[in-house]
Design a protein around this motif. Structure first.
Motif: not given
Length: 169
Positions: A84-105
């Motif tokens: 997510l590009d939040l540079s317009a509000v001075g926060a730079g990039s935000v990275v959200i990484d969601q992983r699911f292995d079939g059982t747990n996330g």
């Protein structure tokens, strides 16, 4: 799950199915949709898929562009990576990484920190079977009912109500 119903709704719309909702069952609609997308045999050969795109997040106060990548792997593993590009509000990039292995996330968020998925998020992931939850929905106990038709763009599409055994529908 709403996104499942919308996925099949979109597939049916793209395939251009016409006719009366009363004249077909949910099972028939699902089978026609699977056939229009290459058939059961083609789906069963898939082992992984990568989907990439762009999106916009629109909280109060503005719209922010983002890149999204979704990695899916049989039997039911997934990773969703959003930058997510939040540079317009001075926060730079935000990275959200969601992983699911079939059982747990797990969710790694560069702004809010790391956390386990909520039980509801994990159940939603369990219900979102790769490559499509419609291949074996009956075996898993998921109920699908025909809920009428809806206009999508300039076409009529069937609406299916999906009710998994557990979790959000």
């Amino acid at each position: 799950m709403r996104h499942i119903a919308k996925g099949i709704l979109t597939a049916l719309c793209e395939a251009g199915f016409a006719g009366s909702a009363a004249a077909q069952t949910a099972d028939e609609i699902i089978e026609k949709s699977l056939a229009a997308q290459g058939g059961r045999a083609a789906f069963e050969k898939l082992t992984s898929r990568i989907t990439t795109g762009t999106m916009a997040v629109s909280p109060p106060g503005g719209e922010f562009p983002a890149a999204i990548e979704v990695f899916s792997q049989a039997p039911n593993k997934s990773r969703t990576l959003i930058t997510l590009d939040l540079s317009a509000v001075g926060a730079g990039s935000v990275v959200i990484d969601q992983r699911f292995d079939g059982t747990n996330g797990f969710v790694s968020d560069s702004m809010r920190g790391d956390s386990a998925m909520t039980p509801s998020q994990m159940q939603s992931q369990r219900n979102n079977i790769f490559p499509t939850p419609f291949l074996d929905y009956k075996k898993r106990g998921t109920k699908v009912d025909l809920a009428g038709k809806e206009k999508v763009g300039d076409r009529e599409a069937f609406v299916l109500a999906v009710k998994p055994v557990e979790g959000p529908g």
